[in-house]
Design a protein around this motif. Structure first.
Motif, mmCIF file in Angstrom:
data_model
loop_
_atom_site.group_PDB
_atom_site.id
_atom_site.type_symbol
_atom_site.label_atom_id
_atom_site.label_comp_id
_atom_site.label_asym_id
_atom_site.label_seq_id
_atom_site.Cartn_x
_atom_site.Cartn_y
_atom_site.Cartn_z
ATOM 1 N N LEU A 133 0.820 -1.213 0.000
ATOM 2 C CA LEU A 133 0.000 0.000 0.000
ATOM 3 C C LEU A 133 0.853 1.263 0.000
ATOM 4 N N LEU A 134 1.896 1.262 0.840
ATOM 5 C CA LEU A 134 2.729 2.464 0.960
ATOM 6 C C LEU A 134 3.660 2.640 -0.234
ATOM 7 N N VAL A 501 -12.048 -5.412 -6.657
ATOM 8 C CA VAL A 501 -12.335 -5.172 -8.073
ATOM 9 C C VAL A 501 -12.515 -3.679 -8.242
ATOM 10 N N HIS A 502 -11.664 -3.060 -9.051
ATOM 11 C CA HIS A 502 -11.740 -1.618 -9.279
ATOM 12 C C HIS A 502 -11.751 -1.388 -10.780
ATOM 13 N N ASP A 503 -12.823 -0.769 -11.269
ATOM 14 C CA ASP A 503 -12.986 -0.569 -12.712
ATOM 15 C C ASP A 503 -12.850 -1.886 -13.481
ATOM 16 N N GLY A 504 -13.401 -2.946 -12.876
ATOM 17 C CA GLY A 504 -13.411 -4.237 -13.540
ATOM 18 C C GLY A 504 -12.106 -4.993 -13.490
ATOM 19 N N VAL A 505 -11.106 -4.492 -12.759
ATOM 20 C CA VAL A 505 -9.787 -5.115 -12.727
ATOM 21 C C VAL A 505 -9.393 -5.393 -11.276
ATOM 22 N N GLN A 507 -6.689 -5.480 -8.658
ATOM 23 C CA GLN A 507 -5.337 -4.987 -8.399
ATOM 24 C C GLN A 507 -4.845 -5.374 -7.007
ATOM 25 N N PHE A 508 -5.777 -5.617 -6.103
ATOM 26 C CA PHE A 508 -5.438 -6.102 -4.772
ATOM 27 C C PHE A 508 -6.366 -7.256 -4.433
ATOM 28 N N ILE A 517 -3.298 -7.326 -0.521
ATOM 29 C CA ILE A 517 -2.036 -7.738 -1.130
ATOM 30 C C ILE A 517 -2.099 -7.397 -2.621
ATOM 31 N N ARG A 518 -1.084 -6.714 -3.106
ATOM 32 C CA ARG A 518 -1.039 -6.360 -4.530
ATOM 33 C C ARG A 518 -0.945 -7.634 -5.362
ATOM 34 N N VAL A 519 -1.815 -7.772 -6.346
ATOM 35 C CA VAL A 519 -1.804 -8.980 -7.165
ATOM 36 C C VAL A 519 -0.594 -8.973 -8.083
#
Length: 525
Positions: A133-134, A501-505, A507-508, A517-519
């Motif tokens: 995140l940071l 799910v952010h804008d259909g994607v 990322q975490f 956790i970042r994918v």
């Protein structure tokens, strides 16, 4: 204006038939989100004043204990929530503290047993999430960059301290460890000398340890956990898998064989099923085998384990199983399952998973709705044979209205459980239906009415009473790590890429302690 937390004036929902009356609820989402931030600060301030840098606040007596190795569990577990809430002062206190932790030994008067499972989801997950995140969407926060880098190095130090757990014949890890001499505790050691491990213990490590390998470039950590999972993916003997994808939950560390036929999406097994879909979301190219296993388990859950209470055919829940016999029994811990199906629906394009996941989420919403405290119980039963027993017959009216009762006289409390609000969060995020926001808000109000205990929050003793029957004297770290994070994100009018799910994607993806956790999946250009 934030809502008042005064018990005498609290705007709390009244039960009306099968649903809440939300009349008078504060509908301004920013007001709701700010109120949850206020809850977080209240809990943090109590912990910081009376317990930091120990593990746990005892809020009634303003004292502390060390239940998780003495490394400041509440602080590390709270960090990712503080980051998402953008509370720079709290973030800096925790990030400045983390480099001082010595993960090679427990910080307790006597060497204590370290749980690999609990340490992994709270500490290792918390460190990796804060780093992601940071270094990513919250890099604008004013935090010492050296200490941010230390989050990753400390994560590696912790994994190095724990990895002797995998030094077994099969590579299935032993859960309970003594760090001081790299030995195993006696838990799980049977009379015949065979050592065992639970399904959740071997199946809820993959996300964190693989992420550590991907960040450090050292494949060892991921290899350890992937090798352990093989014994679950190819279960033996055949009768240990009574339904496709659903196995018993007790593994021989020496042979890899499954020693029972009991299980389900319940305690001891739950988060292993959760990680199947989450590992696929983390990297669908590398972990297609995880999705295959999830599909088997999810399809079997719908086909074989789903049932409805006799008094509430409108409700559906997954039962547990003993062999091929399905038990009309579930737990608060299983309330995460709705979220797993909903995430699976988005990741695998399975509309039937969405429909089923929403049903499971509603079963647990109904549990909170009909518990007088507004907080669902630890146990749900719709076994009418048990209901006729003398010790449970006094819950017949509850069963007639709610479709569930509590079939264990020791289980009327609730420990600030996060699983239901987790599923409501996924339900809202995928459907956009504000109903789920209102359900979660009702839980928020109930917690403030019943769980505030002097300097923090604590579990209630009896959910079937309006007051909660008083509280215990322990604030679990997941109150800050999970409950308040999900409540904040479901109410916040802001959107962010930390969402699953952010804008259909994607990322975490969240670990089972709600640490994003970042994918590693490739992102569209």
């Amino acid at each position: 204006m934030q809502p008042s937390w005064d018990n005498d004036t609290l705007d709390y929902p009244q039960q009306k038939g099968p649903g809440y009356d939300y009349t008078g609820f504060e509908k301004d989402q920013q007001v709701r989100a700010d109120a949850i931030v206020d809850m977080f600060r209240f809990a943090w301030d109590g912990y910081y004043k009376y317990a930091f840098p120990n593990d746990d606040l005892e809020p009634v007596t303003n004292t502390f204990q060390n239940s998780r190795n003495g490394w400041g569990c509440q602080a590390v577990d709270a960090l990712s929530t503080a980051i998402i809430m953008e509370l720079e002062d709290i973030v800096n206190v925790i990030v400045d503290f983390i480099p001082t932790i010595d993960f090679s030994k427990t910080n307790t008067p006597q060497p204590s047993v370290v749980s690999l499972f609990e340490t992994n989801i709270r500490y290792l997950g918390g460190l990796l999430s804060a780093y992601d995140l940071l270094k990513g969407p919250f890099s604008h926060l004013r935090v010492n960059s050296t200490n941010v880098d230390a989050l990753l190095s400390q994560a590696r130090n912790l994994a190095d301290a724990l990895k002797f757990a995998f030094n077994t014949r099969t590579g299935i890890p032993v859960n309970d460890l003594f760090l001081s001499n790299h030995s195993f505790s006696g838990r799980g050691l049977q009379q015949d000398g065979q050592r065992t491990a639970g399904l959740a213990e071997l199946g809820t490590l993959q996300l964190e340890w693989q992420r550590l390998s991907d960040l450090t470039g050292d494949p060892e950590y991921g290899t350890l956990v992937q090798e352990a999972a093989k014994y679950w993916f190819s279960p033996s003997p055949p009768e240990s898998e009574p339904f496709p994808g659903l196995t018993g939950g007790n593994f021989s560390v020496d042979t890899g064989r499954i020693l029972d036929q009991y299980g389900g999406w319940t305690s001891g097994n739950d988060s292993a099923y959760e990680y199947l879909i989450k590992m696929y979301v983390y990297d669908p190219e590398r972990y297609a085998n995880y999705s295959e296993r999830f599909i088997l388990a999810a399809d079997s859950g719908m086909r074989y384990l789903a049932s409805s209470p006799s008094t509430r055919p409108d409700l559906t829940m997954i039962g547990s199983f003993a062999g091929t016999a399905v038990q009309n029994y579930s737990e608060q811990l299983a309330c995460f399952s709705g979220g797993s199906y909903i995430l699976g629906s988005a990741a695998l394009d399975r509309p039937d998973y969405l429909e089923f996941g929403l049903k499971l989420s509603e079963f647990c919403a109904n549990g909170y709705r009909y518990a007088a405290a507004g907080i669902g119980p630890i146990i749900y039963s719709w076994n009418t044979t048990e209901l006729a027993w003398p010790q449970f017959v006094n819950q017949s009216d509850l069963y007639n209205k709610a479709g569930w009762f509590i079939d264990d006289n020791r289980a009327f409390g609730n420990g600030m459980a996060p699983e239901a609000v987790e599923s409501w969060y996924y339900a809202f995020q995928v459907t956009g239906n504000s109903y789920w926001r209102d359900v979660a808000w009702a839980y928020t109000l109930a917690q403030n009415r019943t769980e505030r205990a002097n300097s923090g929050f604590s579990s209630v003793n009896n959910v079937l009473t309006v007051t909660g029957g008083g509280t215990s004297n322990f604030m679990a770290s997941y109150m800050l790590a999970e409950v308040l994070k999900y409540q904040f994100m479901i109410q916040s009018p802001k959107k962010g890429i930390w969402e699953p799910v952010h804008d259909g994607v994607n990322q975490f993806v969240y670990n089972t302690e709600a640490h994003p956790i970042r994918v590693a999946a490739k992102q569209p250009t």
